[in-house]
Design a protein around this motif. Structure first.
Motif, PDB file in Angstrom:
ATOM      1  N   ALA A  79     -18.289 -44.875 -45.954  1.00  0.00           N
ATOM      2  CA  ALA A  79     -18.440 -43.847 -45.030  1.00  0.00           C
ATOM      3  C   ALA A  79     -18.930 -44.302 -43.954  1.00  0.00           C
ATOM      4  N   ALA A  80     -19.218 -44.003 -42.433  1.00  0.00           N
ATOM      5  CA  ALA A  80     -20.133 -43.550 -41.698  1.00  0.00           C
ATOM      6  C   ALA A  80     -20.332 -42.156 -41.014  1.00  0.00           C
ATOM      7  N   HIS A  81     -21.317 -41.997 -41.052  1.00  0.00           N
ATOM      8  CA  HIS A  81     -21.026 -40.551 -40.661  1.00  0.00           C
ATOM      9  C   HIS A  81     -20.092 -39.246 -40.155  1.00  0.00           C
ATOM     10  N   ARG A  82     -19.372 -39.982 -39.618  1.00  0.00           N
ATOM     11  CA  ARG A  82     -18.110 -39.039 -39.309  1.00  0.00           C
ATOM     12  C   ARG A  82     -16.855 -39.040 -39.914  1.00  0.00           C
ATOM     13  N   SER A  83     -17.099 -40.102 -40.905  1.00  0.00           N
ATOM     14  CA  SER A  83     -15.974 -40.609 -41.762  1.00  0.00           C
ATOM     15  C   SER A  83     -15.442 -39.017 -42.592  1.00  0.00           C
ATOM     16  N   GLY A  84     -13.942 -38.759 -42.651  1.00  0.00           N
ATOM     17  CA  GLY A  84     -13.305 -38.068 -43.509  1.00  0.00           C
ATOM     18  C   GLY A  84     -13.054 -37.850 -44.662  1.00  0.00           C
ATOM     19  N   SER A  85     -14.164 -39.312 -45.721  1.00  0.00           N
ATOM     20  CA  SER A  85     -14.278 -39.802 -47.196  1.00  0.00           C
ATOM     21  C   SER A  85     -15.459 -38.143 -46.969  1.00  0.00           C
ATOM     22  N   LEU A  86     -15.936 -38.352 -45.911  1.00  0.00           N
ATOM     23  CA  LEU A  86     -17.032 -36.637 -46.548  1.00  0.00           C
ATOM     24  C   LEU A  86     -16.730 -35.470 -46.489  1.00  0.00           C
ATOM     25  N   VAL A  87     -15.736 -35.738 -45.705  1.00  0.00           N
ATOM     26  CA  VAL A  87     -15.395 -34.118 -46.423  1.00  0.00           C
ATOM     27  C   VAL A  87     -14.180 -34.455 -47.300  1.00  0.00           C
ATOM     28  N   THR A  88     -14.048 -35.151 -48.397  1.00  0.00           N
ATOM     29  CA  THR A  88     -13.487 -34.870 -49.853  1.00  0.00           C
ATOM     30  C   THR A  88     -15.026 -35.122 -50.089  1.00  0.00           C
ATOM     31  N   ALA A  89     -15.853 -34.911 -49.644  1.00  0.00           N
ATOM     32  CA  ALA A  89     -17.196 -35.172 -51.240  1.00  0.00           C
ATOM     33  C   ALA A  89     -17.677 -34.162 -51.251  1.00  0.00           C
ATOM     34  N   ARG A  90     -18.181 -33.224 -49.902  1.00  0.00           N
ATOM     35  CA  ARG A  90     -18.892 -32.073 -49.103  1.00  0.00           C
ATOM     36  C   ARG A  90     -17.101 -30.917 -49.806  1.00  0.00           C
ATOM     37  N   ALA A  91     -15.992 -30.793 -49.794  1.00  0.00           N
ATOM     38  CA  ALA A  91     -15.079 -30.879 -50.849  1.00  0.00           C
ATOM     39  C   ALA A  91     -16.049 -30.562 -52.328  1.00  0.00           C
ATOM     40  N   ALA A  92     -15.627 -31.387 -52.817  1.00  0.00           N
ATOM     41  CA  ALA A  92     -15.780 -31.875 -54.135  1.00  0.00           C
ATOM     42  C   ALA A  92     -16.677 -31.045 -54.410  1.00  0.00           C
ATOM     43  N   GLN A  93     -18.309 -31.067 -53.666  1.00  0.00           N
ATOM     44  CA  GLN A  93     -19.887 -30.354 -54.210  1.00  0.00           C
ATOM     45  C   GLN A  93     -19.105 -28.906 -53.911  1.00  0.00           C
ATOM     46  N   ARG A  94     -18.222 -28.336 -53.151  1.00  0.00           N
ATOM     47  CA  ARG A  94     -17.746 -26.769 -53.196  1.00  0.00           C
ATOM     48  C   ARG A  94     -17.535 -26.498 -54.333  1.00  0.00           C
ATOM     49  N   LEU A  95     -16.641 -27.429 -54.564  1.00  0.00           N
ATOM     50  CA  LEU A  95     -15.933 -26.731 -55.587  1.00  0.00           C
ATOM     51  C   LEU A  95     -16.747 -27.078 -56.888  1.00  0.00           C
TER      52      LEU A  95
ATOM     53  N   HIS B 262     -25.185 -42.457 -47.453  1.00  0.00           N
ATOM     54  CA  HIS B 262     -26.814 -43.213 -48.172  1.00  0.00           C
ATOM     55  C   HIS B 262     -26.875 -41.564 -47.300  1.00  0.00           C
ATOM     56  N   GLY B 263     -26.360 -40.927 -46.792  1.00  0.00           N
ATOM     57  CA  GLY B 263     -26.869 -39.255 -46.425  1.00  0.00           C
ATOM     58  C   GLY B 263     -26.415 -39.068 -47.421  1.00  0.00           C
ATOM     59  N   LEU B 264     -25.213 -38.651 -48.690  1.00  0.00           N
ATOM     60  CA  LEU B 264     -24.756 -38.553 -49.373  1.00  0.00           C
ATOM     61  C   LEU B 264     -26.329 -38.949 -50.591  1.00  0.00           C
ATOM     62  N   LEU B 265     -26.029 -39.378 -50.805  1.00  0.00           N
ATOM     63  CA  LEU B 265     -27.123 -40.123 -51.782  1.00  0.00           C
ATOM     64  C   LEU B 265     -28.663 -39.159 -51.570  1.00  0.00           C
ATOM     65  N   ARG B 266     -29.038 -39.261 -50.235  1.00  0.00           N
ATOM     66  CA  ARG B 266     -30.388 -37.921 -50.085  1.00  0.00           C
ATOM     67  C   ARG B 266     -29.541 -37.051 -50.199  1.00  0.00           C
ATOM     68  N   GLU B 267     -29.047 -35.918 -49.912  1.00  0.00           N
ATOM     69  CA  GLU B 267     -28.878 -34.763 -50.492  1.00  0.00           C
ATOM     70  C   GLU B 267     -29.008 -34.501 -52.365  1.00  0.00           C
ATOM     71  N   GLU B 268     -27.025 -34.532 -52.314  1.00  0.00           N
ATOM     72  CA  GLU B 268     -27.508 -34.088 -54.096  1.00  0.00           C
ATOM     73  C   GLU B 268     -25.939 -34.920 -54.605  1.00  0.00           C
ATOM     74  N   ALA B 269     -25.537 -36.603 -54.136  1.00  0.00           N
ATOM     75  CA  ALA B 269     -24.670 -37.263 -54.376  1.00  0.00           C
ATOM     76  C   ALA B 269     -25.618 -38.887 -55.175  1.00  0.00           C
ATOM     77  N   VAL B 270     -24.771 -38.814 -56.212  1.00  0.00           N
ATOM     78  CA  VAL B 270     -25.222 -39.677 -57.775  1.00  0.00           C
ATOM     79  C   VAL B 270     -25.102 -40.581 -57.223  1.00  0.00           C
ATOM     80  N   LEU B 271     -25.863 -41.710 -57.273  1.00  0.00           N
ATOM     81  CA  LEU B 271     -25.795 -43.254 -57.159  1.00  0.00           C
ATOM     82  C   LEU B 271     -25.347 -43.857 -57.955  1.00  0.00           C
ATOM     83  N   VAL B 272     -24.457 -44.977 -57.758  1.00  0.00           N
ATOM     84  CA  VAL B 272     -23.729 -45.392 -58.893  1.00  0.00           C
ATOM     85  C   VAL B 272     -22.671 -46.627 -58.149  1.00  0.00           C
ATOM     86  N   THR B 273     -22.621 -47.835 -59.352  1.00  0.00           N
ATOM     87  CA  THR B 273     -22.328 -49.177 -58.799  1.00  0.00           C
ATOM     88  C   THR B 273     -21.007 -49.508 -59.479  1.00  0.00           C
ATOM     89  N   ASP B 274     -20.826 -49.025 -60.567  1.00  0.00           N
ATOM     90  CA  ASP B 274     -19.711 -49.652 -61.692  1.00  0.00           C
ATOM     91  C   ASP B 274     -19.140 -48.368 -62.290  1.00  0.00           C
TER      92      ASP B 274
END
Length: 383
Positions: free
Chosen positions: A237-253, A273-285
């Motif tokens: 996801a780039a900085h303005r990706s709609g996927s980040l909207v999904t991620a932040r909605a998930a955080q709020r919920l 990477h911005g999400l990972l610097r905040e509260e997201a958890v890094l996963v690889t599989d």
């Protein structure tokens, strides 16, 4: 006719009249009930609170043109059903959206949405993804499907499509949440994929038959993906990706938010990477995803490098091995000083190393064997 036919028709009408995620109309429905709101829009009366006269007139104009009976008939002909709050199939976790929850969902496919949503994970990301992003999305989705998890995404090009295909390829379950009517696949290039999802999984949307997507509808749709699932994985996801909207909605919920890292120089991974610097958890599989969203005890395997034979040597022997110079022979006394032990102890360990093929006697000194030197440089597991 059933007692709640009026409520059903009212919610179908509202799905045609009101844009998804309209919290003002959602509040009206909560306070007055769907039938009363539909009646006020159809028959007139004092304007309900929270909207301007202009907007109220627009809603009334749309309500006058709505034909809920026709929408239900078109849906039945297309193999689509309308699921509303209170129905057995309604996923209760959507109620977490409060007044912004859908008035109902149009569902295409034979599976039960409520049961599938109980064990589901969203996999979302960039439309213009890289080969790496498509590979990671498909691999994670396939791994989740093999573990009995439902993969939810948006049916779009790029990461969404790769996630759906990964789940289908593993003969698993997947749900596409669309920003248009579920009877008209979008994007058109995914018509075959969405038809396949409807056959093997579910296609879901808030909008009635025939409705087209808009940029705002894509963004508002993402809150449904976030609410429907236990967690959201963002692959690219780039900085303005709609996927980040999904991620932040998930955080709020209060849902889990996970990110798959990419190259530090990739603009398509900058948002992740911005999400990972905040509260997201890094996963690889998939195993790491399930460890987070699954039941207690569903742990990912411990990650470690290969165990080399010299790792199994006793500490005293490893110290002597490390004290042998790499390019020349050394006396036992010199090796003993390097290993911080006595000369007699060093000699005993050197003979052990000789038996194992790591050291050899050279005149009055000791040196590493050619095999030991090569293995030390290459880190080969077979050495």
């Amino acid at each position: 006719m059933q007692r709640d036919d009026g409520e059903l028709l009212a919610r179908v009408l509202l799905s045609r009249v009101v844009e998804p995620g309209d919290a003002t109309v959602g509040r009206w429905v909560r306070e007055l009930g769907a039938e009363q709101v539909a009646r006020r829009l159809r028959e007139g009366g004092p304007r309900l609170g929270g909207v301007s006269d202009k907007r109220w007139a627009g809603l009334r104009d749309r309500a006058a043109l709505a034909e809920p009976e026709r929408d239900l008939a078109l849906a039945r002909d297309a193999g689509v059903r309308f699921v509303r709050p209170g129905d057995t199939e309604w996923p209760a976790q959507l109620d977490d959206l409060g007044d912004a929850r859908p008035t109902g969902l149009w569902v295409r496919g034979g599976a039960g949405l409520r049961m599938w949503a109980l064990r589901s994970v969203a996999v979302v990301g960039a439309r213009a993804c890289t080969e790496y992003g498509a590979h990671m999305a498909a691999t994670i989705a396939a791994g989740l499907a093999e573990r009995g998890w439902v993969v939810v995404s948006g049916g779009a090009y790029g990461v969404d499509g790769a996630a759906h295909r990964g789940a289908l390829g593993a003969r698993g379950a997947t749900v596409a949440v669309l920003a248009c009517g579920v009877d008209r696949p979008y994007p058109r290039g995914h018509a075959g994929l969405i038809t396949r999802i409807a056959g093997q999984g579910l296609v879901v949307g808030e909008l009635p038959p025939g409705e087209h997507p808009t940029p705002s509808r894509f963004l508002v749709r993402n809150r449904v993906i976030a609410a429907l699932t236990r967690g959201t994985v963002v692959v690219e996801a780039a900085h303005r990706s709609g996927s980040l909207v999904t991620a932040r909605a998930a955080q709020r919920l209060g849902r889990f938010v996970m990110g798959v890292p990419g190259p530090a120089t990739s603009a398509l991974s900058a948002g992740v990477h911005g999400l990972l610097r905040e509260e997201a958890v890094l996963v690889t599989d998939a195993a790491e995803v399930v460890e987070l969203v699954g039941e207690m005890g569903e742990l990912a395997p411990e990650r470690r490098g290969p165990v080399l034979p010299h790792d199994l040597l006793p500490p005293a022997v490893r110290h002597v091995l490390a004290a042998i110079p790499g390019g020349r022979a050394a006396t036992a006394a010199e090796i003993a000083r390097g290993a911080r032990t006595t000369e007699d102890d060093a000699v005993a360990r050197l003979y052990e190393l000789r038996a194992l093929g790591y050291a050899e006697r050279h005149d009055d000194g000791w040196r590493l064997t050619r095999r030991a030197v090569i293995c030390a440089r290459a880190g080969r597991a077979e050495c």
